[in-house]
Design a protein around this motif. Structure first.
Motif, PDB file in Angstrom:
ATOM      1  N   ILE A 177      -1.331   9.759   4.219  1.00  0.00           N
ATOM      2  CA  ILE A 177      -1.855   8.451   4.613  1.00  0.00           C
ATOM      3  C   ILE A 177      -3.373   8.521   4.752  1.00  0.00           C
ATOM      4  O   ILE A 177      -4.088   7.569   4.402  1.00  0.00           O
ATOM      5  CB  ILE A 177      -1.200   7.975   5.919  1.00  0.00           C
ATOM      6  N   ILE A 180      -4.966   8.051   1.465  1.00  0.00           N
ATOM      7  CA  ILE A 180      -4.976   6.635   1.076  1.00  0.00           C
ATOM      8  C   ILE A 180      -6.099   5.901   1.798  1.00  0.00           C
ATOM      9  O   ILE A 180      -6.858   5.127   1.195  1.00  0.00           O
ATOM     10  CB  ILE A 180      -3.617   5.991   1.405  1.00  0.00           C
ATOM     11  N   LYS A 184      -9.541   3.957   0.320  1.00  0.00           N
ATOM     12  CA  LYS A 184      -9.658   2.502   0.429  1.00  0.00           C
ATOM     13  C   LYS A 184     -11.013   2.043   0.933  1.00  0.00           C
ATOM     14  O   LYS A 184     -11.343   0.858   0.833  1.00  0.00           O
ATOM     15  CB  LYS A 184      -8.556   1.961   1.350  1.00  0.00           C
ATOM     16  N   ASP A 460      -0.939  -1.081   8.881  1.00  0.00           N
ATOM     17  CA  ASP A 460      -0.994  -1.231   7.434  1.00  0.00           C
ATOM     18  C   ASP A 460       0.406  -1.066   6.831  1.00  0.00           C
ATOM     19  O   ASP A 460       1.066  -0.047   7.068  1.00  0.00           O
ATOM     20  CB  ASP A 460      -1.946  -0.205   6.815  1.00  0.00           C
ATOM     21  N   PRO A 461       0.877  -2.024   6.039  1.00  0.00           N
ATOM     22  CA  PRO A 461       2.239  -1.949   5.492  1.00  0.00           C
ATOM     23  C   PRO A 461       2.493  -0.698   4.660  1.00  0.00           C
ATOM     24  O   PRO A 461       3.580  -0.106   4.754  1.00  0.00           O
ATOM     25  CB  PRO A 461       2.339  -3.215   4.629  1.00  0.00           C
ATOM     26  N   GLU A 462       1.517  -0.289   3.858  1.00  0.00           N
ATOM     27  CA  GLU A 462       1.703   0.903   3.049  1.00  0.00           C
ATOM     28  C   GLU A 462       1.806   2.141   3.928  1.00  0.00           C
ATOM     29  O   GLU A 462       2.619   3.043   3.673  1.00  0.00           O
ATOM     30  CB  GLU A 462       0.545   1.060   2.064  1.00  0.00           C
ATOM     31  N   ALA A 465       5.206   2.089   5.988  1.00  0.00           N
ATOM     32  CA  ALA A 465       6.339   2.284   5.086  1.00  0.00           C
ATOM     33  C   ALA A 465       6.436   3.743   4.651  1.00  0.00           C
ATOM     34  O   ALA A 465       7.530   4.321   4.607  1.00  0.00           O
ATOM     35  CB  ALA A 465       6.203   1.372   3.864  1.00  0.00           C
ATOM     36  N   LEU A 466       5.295   4.354   4.353  1.00  0.00           N
ATOM     37  CA  LEU A 466       5.276   5.758   3.951  1.00  0.00           C
ATOM     38  C   LEU A 466       5.735   6.652   5.092  1.00  0.00           C
ATOM     39  O   LEU A 466       6.554   7.567   4.899  1.00  0.00           O
ATOM     40  CB  LEU A 466       3.869   6.149   3.503  1.00  0.00           C
ATOM     41  N   THR A 483      10.910  -3.718   6.912  1.00  0.00           N
ATOM     42  CA  THR A 483      10.601  -2.638   5.969  1.00  0.00           C
ATOM     43  C   THR A 483      11.380  -1.389   6.331  1.00  0.00           C
ATOM     44  O   THR A 483      11.954  -0.713   5.461  1.00  0.00           O
ATOM     45  CB  THR A 483       9.094  -2.329   5.980  1.00  0.00           C
TER      46      THR A 483
END
Length: 561
Positions: A177, A180, A184, A460-462, A465-466, A483
Motif C-alpha cells: 500500500i 501505491i 500517487k 482509500d478504497p484501493e 480493499a487490498l 467491499t
C-alpha cells in the motif's frame, strides 16, 4: 550483497572492543533499521558523547574519541546494551533479521538477535575525520545502503513502524500500500518497518533516544495514552470529515479524555467459526442452522461441543475437541462476560471502579469451566491458542474469534469452515470487537504528512480493499463493509458471510481490550490467577478477588487517588 570495500585506513571492530589508543576514533554510523530521515538523524546526534556498556561485565567505558550518539533496544538478557557489530564486506555473511535486502551484518560471536538498530562501525583516524564533510559522510552511507534506502531531498520521509503482533502478512501488505501511496503523489515517501520484541518498549526506546517513528500501530492505547506521547487526531479527523465515515464503536474505543488518539483501521467483531464436517459427522445441526432456528445459545454450544469431542485411541486424551476458549486471556473471556450482562469495570473507557468479582463474571467463568468438566474441551483448550491451531488443522469443532481468523484459516491451508453469529448468553447475544489502528507520536516531525498516510490507509478504497483481501480483517470505515463482504468470499466460501455484517451492527458490542490505564498489568494477573481456578488450585472467588485488587489499585493510581 553489495560489494563495497571498507574505507581506507579502516578495519573491523569487535563487539565491545575498546580503542587500542587515543589516536584512532571509533566512528559509529547508526542506521535506524533502514528507516527514512537518515541524514537528519546523523545531523541531530553528531558530536555527542556516548557511554558504551560492556555486555559481559555490565560496566561502562568511554573511548577517548569522538562519537555519535546511538540508541538500541535491550538485548535478550534485559540490557540495555549498545551492540557493536563486526563489519562484514565480502565473506562470512549471515542475515540479520528485518533487513529486506542489501547489506548483511554478522554480530560478533555469530549470534543474530533481533536488534531494532543496525550499526556499521568503522575505525577512522582522527586526522582524517576532521577533513570529512557531511557530504562525504552521506555519500558513504548512500553507497552502502543504495539497494534499500532511498534518500530524497524532495520528498518528506515518513516511517511507519508496524507492531510484530500484526504479523508478516500485514507488514507485507502495508508495504504494498505504501508503494501505491508513494506513486500517487510526489511530496511524501512512506517507509514501512517491522518492529521487533516488545513493541511498546521499542517505541519508548526510540522516543527517548530521539529517533521516534512517525506512525505506530500499538493495540495498547490505554498504556500509551496517559503518558502524553500520542498526538490528538481530533483536529485532523474533523477537518477532513473522517469521523462520520467510521463505525461508532471504533471511534469510541479510540478516544481517550475526549481526544481521538488512534485512527481505527480495522474493526474485527467476534463471530463463531465452525467446521461443517465435524458437526455433520456428529449428527448435529451446524451453528448457523441452530442460530436461524433460534437455538444458538450457551447450552447449544456446550451440547454441540460435547458431541463433537472424541478420544479416538482411548488413551484418555481428546483427539478431537468440541471447542477451544483461551480463558487465561481476559480479552477472550470478555465475550462471555458481556453475554452474561457484565464487564470488568464500571465503564469500558477510562473507568473508576473494577468489577472483576461481579456475579456476571462468575457466571461466565463458571460456564467455561463446566465445558472442561464435561469434556466439551480439554483444560489445554482454556490455557492458550492450541484450540485455534487445532481448528485450522481440522481437529476442533468451533472457535470464537475476530475476523483475523479468516486470514489465519486460509494462511494455514484450511478452507472447510463457515461462519455463524456468536451464541446468545443468559443476558444477551452481544459480541466484542477488536479495534486496531494507527497512532501518531507527539514527537513525529511531520504531523501533516503522517496524517495523510494514515488517512489513506483507512479511507482509500484501493488501500482497504487490498488490506482486507490479504489479511481477512474487516475495515473500520463504514463504506468499506460492502467491499469487505465481497473480497473475503473465495470459491463461494464462507457461505454465511452475513454473520460478520450482523456482528458489525450488533447493538451490544464490548471492547476486546478494555481502554484502561495499564491494562497489561490486569491482563497479567488475570492470566496468572484464572488458570489456578481452572486447575482446582484455588476457588474462583479467591482468583477474582486477587485480580480485582490489582485492578482497583491500578485504577486508583491512574486517577491520582
Amino acid at each position: 550483497m553489495l560489494r563495497h570495500a571498507p574505507p581506507t585506513g579502516s578495519r573491523c571492530l569487535r563487539r565491545n572492543e575498546p580503542p587500542e589508543h587515543p589516536g584512532i576514533a571509533d566512528f559509529v554510523i547508526g542506521q535506524r533499521n533502514l528507516s527514512p530521515g537518515f541524514t537528519g538523524f546523523l545531523a541531530n546526534v553528531r558530536n555527542k558523547p556516548l557511554f558504551r556498556l560492556n555486555s559481559k561485565t555490565q560496566t561502562p567505558f568511554i573511548a577517548p574519541a569522538l562519537y555519535l550518539k546511538i540508541v538500541c533496544t535491550p538485548d535478550r538478557a534485559g540490557g540495555p546494551v549498545t551492540a557493536m557489530f563486526t563489519c562484514v564486506w565480502l565473506e562470512h555473511v549471515v542475515d540479520v533479521p528485518n533487513l529486506s535486502s542489501g547489506v548483511q551484518l554478522r554480530m560478533w560471536g555469530g549470534s543474530t538477535p533481533s536488534f531494532e538498530e543496525v550499526f556499521l562501525v568503522f575505525k577512522i583516524r582522527q586526522r582524517k575525520f576532521m577533513r570529512m564533510t557531511t557530504m562525504l559522510l552521506s555519500s558513504l552511507v548512500i553507497a552502502v545502503f543504495s539497494s534499500t534506502v532511498a534518500l530524497s531531498a524532495e520528498r518528506i520521509q515518513i516511517e511507519h513502524l508496524v507492531a510484530p503482533s500484526w504479523g508478516q502478512l500485514a507488514f507485507e501488505t502495508y508495504t504494498q500500500i505504501a508503494e501505491i501511496f508513494n506513486k500517487k503523489q510526489d511530496r511524501i515517501e512512506v517507509h514501512v518497518v517491522m518492529g521487533t520484541g516488545n513493541y511498546e518498549e521499542l517505541v519508548m526506546t526510540r522516543l527517548l533516544g530521539g529517533a521516534p517513528p512517525d506512525v505506530i500501530t500499538s493495540n495498547k492505547l490505554a498504556d500509551l495514552a496517559p503518558k502524553g506521547i500520542l498526538r490528538s487526531l481530533t483536529e485532523f479527523a474533523e477537518r477532513d470529515d473522517v469521523i462520520g465515515d467510521l463505525l461508532p464503536p471504533a471511534v469510541e474505543q479510540c478516544t481517550w479524555d475526549g481526544e481521538l488518539l488512534m485512527l481505527p483501521q480495522v474493526a474485527q467483531p467476534f463471530v463463531t467459526y465452525y467446521n461443517p464436517f465435524l458437526f455433520a459427522q456428529s449428527g448435529i445441526a451446524d451453528p448457523y442452522t441452530q442460530f436461524k432456528a433460534g437455538g444458538w445459545d450457551w447450552e447449544a454450544v456446550s451440547a454441540s461441543a460435547r458431541k463433537i469431542s472424541r478420544d479416538i485411541d482411548n488413551n484418555g486424551v481428546l483427539d478431537i475437541w468440541g471447542t477451544g476458549i483461551p480463558v487465561n486471556w481476559q480479552q477472550r473471556t470478555i465475550l462471555w462476560v458481556v453475554q452474561a450482562g457484565g464487564k470488568y469495570f464500571d465503564r469500558w473507557v477510562n473507568p473508576t471502579k473494577a468489577t472483576y468479582d461481579s456475579p456476571e463474571v462468575v457466571t461466565a467463568l463458571t460456564f467455561i469451566k463446566s465445558m472442561i468438566e464435561t469434556n466439551a474441551m480439554p483444560l489445554e483448550g482454556a490455557l492458550g491458542s492450541t484450540g485455534n491451531r487445532n481448528f485450522i488443522a481440522g481437529k476442533t469443532g468451533m472457535v470464537f474469534e475476530g475476523t483475523w481468523q479468516i486470514g489465519n484459516n486460509r494462511n494455514g491451508g484450511f478452507y472447510d469452515w463457515d461462519l455463524a453469529p456468536v451464541a446468545k448468553g443468559p443476558a444477551n447475544a452481544g459480541t466484542i470487537m477488536q479495534i486496531d489502528g494507527l497512532q501518531m507520536l507527539q514527537a513525529a516531525p511531520h504531523p501533516e504528512e503522517s496524517w495523510e498516510w494514515m488517512k489513506f490507509l483507512v479511507t482509500d478504497p484501493e488501500a482497504y480493499a487490498l488490506f482486507t483481501r490479504a489479511t481477512g480483517r474487516s475495515p473500520a470505515v463504514l463504506r468499506g463493509l460492502q467491499t469487505y463482504l465481497q473480497v473475503i468470499v473465495e470459491d463461494g466460501k464462507p457461505v454465511h458471510v452475513d454473520a460478520v455484517a450482523n456482528a458489525m451492527m450488533n447493538p451490544i458490542i464490548g471492547p476486546c481490550i478494555p481502554i484502561v490505564s495499564n491494562v497489561s498489568a490486569m491482563g497479567n494477573i488475570f492470566g496468572t490467577e484464572i488458570p489456578k481456578y481452572l486447575r482446582n488450585e484455588q476457588s474462583l472467588q479467591v482468583s477474582l478477588l486477587k485480580i480485582n485488587e490489582v485492578a482497583a489499585q491500578t485504577i486508583k493510581a491512574a486517577l491520582g487517588l
